[in-house]
Write a protein that holds these residues in place. Structure first.
Motif, PDB file in Angstrom:
ATOM      1  N   UNK A   1       0.862  -1.184   0.000  1.00 26.41           N
ATOM      2  CA  UNK A   1       0.000   0.000   0.000  1.00 26.41           C
ATOM      3  C   UNK A   1       0.897   1.233   0.000  1.00 26.41           C
ATOM      4  N   UNK A   2       1.420   1.605   1.167  1.00 28.34           N
ATOM      5  CA  UNK A   2       2.315   2.756   1.240  1.00 28.34           C
ATOM      6  C   UNK A   2       3.749   2.383   0.855  1.00 28.34           C
ATOM      7  N   UNK A   3       4.053   1.090   0.872  1.00 30.31           N
ATOM      8  CA  UNK A   3       5.347   0.596   0.398  1.00 30.31           C
ATOM      9  C   UNK A   3       5.122  -0.203  -0.885  1.00 30.31           C
ATOM     10  N   UNK A   4       6.198  -0.429  -1.630  1.00 33.53           N
ATOM     11  CA  UNK A   4       6.080  -0.992  -2.964  1.00 33.53           C
ATOM     12  C   UNK A   4       5.963  -2.500  -3.018  1.00 33.53           C
ATOM     13  N   UNK A   5       6.187  -3.026  -4.220  1.00 31.46           N
ATOM     14  CA  UNK A   5       6.028  -4.460  -4.475  1.00 31.46           C
ATOM     15  C   UNK A   5       6.911  -5.306  -3.565  1.00 31.46           C
ATOM     16  N   UNK A   6       8.076  -4.773  -3.200  1.00 28.37           N
ATOM     17  CA  UNK A   6       8.984  -5.544  -2.342  1.00 28.37           C
ATOM     18  C   UNK A   6       8.321  -5.932  -1.033  1.00 28.37           C
ATOM     19  N   UNK A   7       7.418  -5.080  -0.515  1.00 26.50           N
ATOM     20  CA  UNK A   7       6.785  -5.383   0.768  1.00 26.50           C
ATOM     21  C   UNK A   7       5.830  -6.564   0.642  1.00 26.50           C
ATOM     22  N   UNK A   8       5.205  -6.712  -0.523  1.00 25.81           N
ATOM     23  CA  UNK A   8       4.336  -7.861  -0.757  1.00 25.81           C
ATOM     24  C   UNK A   8       5.168  -9.132  -0.855  1.00 25.81           C
ATOM     25  N   UNK A   9       6.285  -9.058  -1.570  1.00 26.87           N
ATOM     26  CA  UNK A   9       7.160 -10.229  -1.677  1.00 26.87           C
ATOM     27  C   UNK A   9       7.685 -10.631  -0.305  1.00 26.87           C
ATOM     28  N   UNK A  10       8.092  -9.652   0.494  1.00 27.40           N
ATOM     29  CA  UNK A  10       8.570  -9.953   1.844  1.00 27.40           C
ATOM     30  C   UNK A  10       7.481 -10.629   2.674  1.00 27.40           C
ATOM     31  N   UNK A  11       6.245 -10.144   2.532  1.00 24.30           N
ATOM     32  CA  UNK A  11       5.133 -10.729   3.284  1.00 24.30           C
ATOM     33  C   UNK A  11       4.922 -12.187   2.886  1.00 24.30           C
ATOM     34  N   UNK A  12       4.971 -12.462   1.597  1.00 30.07           N
ATOM     35  CA  UNK A  12       4.789 -13.842   1.134  1.00 30.07           C
ATOM     36  C   UNK A  12       5.935 -14.741   1.597  1.00 30.07           C
ATOM     37  N   UNK A  13       7.146 -14.203   1.578  1.00 31.83           N
ATOM     38  CA  UNK A  13       8.314 -15.003   1.950  1.00 31.83           C
ATOM     39  C   UNK A  13       8.386 -15.270   3.446  1.00 31.83           C
ATOM     40  N   UNK A  14       8.113 -14.252   4.256  1.00 36.81           N
ATOM     41  CA  UNK A  14       8.354 -14.358   5.702  1.00 36.81           C
ATOM     42  C   UNK A  14       7.117 -14.750   6.513  1.00 36.81           C
ATOM     43  N   UNK A  15       5.922 -14.453   6.001  1.00 30.44           N
ATOM     44  CA  UNK A  15       4.700 -14.691   6.778  1.00 30.44           C
ATOM     45  C   UNK A  15       3.858 -15.815   6.180  1.00 30.44           C
ATOM     46  N   UNK A  16       3.898 -15.965   4.854  1.00 26.90           N
ATOM     47  CA  UNK A  16       3.125 -16.988   4.152  1.00 26.90           C
ATOM     48  C   UNK A  16       1.629 -16.892   4.470  1.00 26.90           C
ATOM     49  N   UNK A  17       1.041 -15.720   4.285  1.00 25.27           N
ATOM     50  CA  UNK A  17      -0.384 -15.555   4.577  1.00 25.27           C
ATOM     51  C   UNK A  17      -1.246 -16.079   3.439  1.00 25.27           C
ATOM     52  N   UNK A  18      -2.496 -16.347   3.737  1.00 21.27           N
ATOM     53  CA  UNK A  18      -3.425 -16.728   2.671  1.00 21.27           C
ATOM     54  C   UNK A  18      -3.998 -15.499   1.982  1.00 21.27           C
ATOM     55  N   UNK A  19      -3.883 -14.338   2.657  1.00 27.97           N
ATOM     56  CA  UNK A  19      -4.407 -13.091   2.098  1.00 27.97           C
ATOM     57  C   UNK A  19      -3.409 -11.967   2.327  1.00 27.97           C
ATOM     58  N   UNK A  20      -3.481 -10.946   1.474  1.00 32.17           N
ATOM     59  CA  UNK A  20      -2.705  -9.726   1.655  1.00 32.17           C
ATOM     60  C   UNK A  20      -3.678  -8.566   1.779  1.00 32.17           C
ATOM     61  N   UNK A  21      -3.524  -7.778   2.825  1.00 30.01           N
ATOM     62  CA  UNK A  21      -4.329  -6.567   2.978  1.00 30.01           C
ATOM     63  C   UNK A  21      -3.775  -5.489   2.051  1.00 30.01           C
ATOM     64  N   UNK A  22      -4.545  -5.115   1.061  1.00 27.57           N
ATOM     65  CA  UNK A  22      -4.173  -4.221  -0.046  1.00 27.57           C
ATOM     66  C   UNK A  22      -3.399  -5.021  -1.086  1.00 27.57           C
ATOM     67  N   UNK A  23      -2.068  -4.948  -1.084  1.00 33.38           N
ATOM     68  CA  UNK A  23      -1.272  -5.710  -2.036  1.00 33.38           C
ATOM     69  C   UNK A  23      -1.253  -5.155  -3.446  1.00 33.38           C
ATOM     70  N   UNK A  24      -1.893  -4.008  -3.651  1.00 40.59           N
ATOM     71  CA  UNK A  24      -2.085  -3.510  -5.014  1.00 40.59           C
ATOM     72  C   UNK A  24      -0.796  -3.065  -5.695  1.00 40.59           C
ATOM     73  N   UNK A  25       0.215  -2.711  -4.920  1.00 44.40           N
ATOM     74  CA  UNK A  25       1.454  -2.281  -5.560  1.00 44.40           C
ATOM     75  C   UNK A  25       2.307  -3.455  -6.041  1.00 44.40           C
ATOM     76  N   UNK A  26       1.786  -4.642  -5.880  1.00 40.20           N
ATOM     77  CA  UNK A  26       2.392  -5.795  -6.544  1.00 40.20           C
ATOM     78  C   UNK A  26       2.416  -5.579  -8.051  1.00 40.20           C
ATOM     79  N   UNK A  27       1.516  -4.729  -8.545  1.00 40.90           N
ATOM     80  CA  UNK A  27       1.431  -4.467  -9.977  1.00 40.90           C
ATOM     81  C   UNK A  27       2.740  -3.915 -10.535  1.00 40.90           C
ATOM     82  N   UNK A  28       3.622  -3.426  -9.667  1.00 40.53           N
ATOM     83  CA  UNK A  28       4.909  -2.883 -10.097  1.00 40.53           C
ATOM     84  C   UNK A  28       5.894  -3.978 -10.509  1.00 40.53           C
TER      85      UNK A  28
END
Length: 322
Positions: free
Chosen positions: A192-219
């Protein structure tokens, strides 16, 4: 128009759902001057940092278990009246401690409000306990241990919210391991306020089934493909994103591109009165501005229920109602 479509919401911060009118009611109850945050019946803030300040000031107006019951009942009843069949609200036991009633009373008040709204309207509601990023990893682990005890059956999920620009996702990996082991569903604010890297970090370190926002993955095209391939659900909040200028307008918002790429997306309101929106308005934006068909929008609702942190019997009943 989407008024004939039923709705479901996975992402709304409960204090952020307090209307200015309800906030003014609480301000009068406790004799608090709110002229600095509410003007002409509207919340006042200029950027993300001041939004957080305004949000905290509104949250501090709710001070008792009964106040929180009123807040939850009011919001879920409004949702139900607009055609919503399911809602997950993001809650912060840390705030219960801050205002002096304690985490248990805070959760109990919200639960009472959820149950009152269900008794009146039939809407199903659940709570997602959130840790606050800017409070740091130590506080997060303390809250995670509280969440893992699952003091109320309506607590079914765990999240990380707050200022995405502080700390790294890896700092909170241990805090997520605790509720994962207790069976809570996991989602996390990222992209959201941080870029695509924050989504990748979330997937790598937390392994959630959902991402809150996640829209900057589009980058990052590779990341978008990964989200689609892994079936991670994105809790998208277009009105919030545009209000906070994550994207300049709805035509620039990536919801359509993410959907076209095969990502599982949902519609949510985040902090609706702060962003001059509502869940129904988010559905209307998807229809009228982003040109999604009724079938596609109904599919997003179905995705939300499929990804909801609920028992399978309730999920089946909600899906059948669509």
């Amino acid at each position: 128009m989407t008024a004939h479509l039923k709705m479901a919401e996975l992402h709304c911060h409960i204090e952020g759902a307090a209307s200015p009118a309800l906030a003014l009611q609480m301000a009068r109850k406790y004799n608090v001057d709110v002229s600095g945050i509410i003007r002409d019946g509207t919340y006042v803030w200029e950027d993300f940092s001041r939004f957080l300040t305004c949000y905290d000031a509104v949250a501090e107006l709710f001070r008792t278990e009964e106040d929180y019951a009123l807040l939850a009942e009011t919001y879920l009843t409004e949702l139900a009246d607009a055609g919503t069949i399911y809602s997950e609200i993001i809650v912060s036991p840390d705030h219960g401690n801050t205002i002096g009633i304690g985490s248990d009373a805070y959760i109990a008040g919200l639960a009472a409000g959820i149950e009152a709204a269900r008794a009146k309207t039939g809407i199903e509601g659940r709570m997602i306990i959130t840790i606050i990023r800017h409070l740091g990893p130590s506080a997060a682990e303390h809250t995670a241990l509280y969440a893992a005890r699952r003091t109320h059956p309506l607590v079914t999920g765990f999240n990380l919210a707050g200022d995405e620009r502080l700390f790294s996702v890896a700092d909170f990996a241990r805090a997520f391991d605790i509720p994962r082991d207790s069976g809570l569903g996991l989602t996390i604010h990222a992209g959201e306020m941080a870029g695509a890297f924050s989504v990748r970090d979330a997937l790598d370190h937390v392994r959630p089934s959902r991402i809150s926002h996640g829209v900057r993955a589009i980058e990052d095209d590779d990341l978008v493909r990964r989200i689609a391939d892994e079936g991670v659900v994105l809790e998208t909040c277009p009105g919030s994103n545009v209000s906070l200028q994550v994207f300049p307008d709805f035509t620039a918002h990536p919801l359509r591109a993410l959907h076209a790429a095969g990502c599982r997306v949902t519609l949510n309101s985040d902090d609706p009165p702060f962003f001059h929106t509502s869940l129904r308005q988010e559905y209307e934006i998807a229809s009228q501005v982003m040109d999604f068909s009724d079938e596609q929008i109904d599919g997003m609702t179905r995705t939300a229920i499929e990804a909801a942190f609920i028992d399978e019997a309730t999920r089946a009943r909600l899906l059948a109602s669509l």
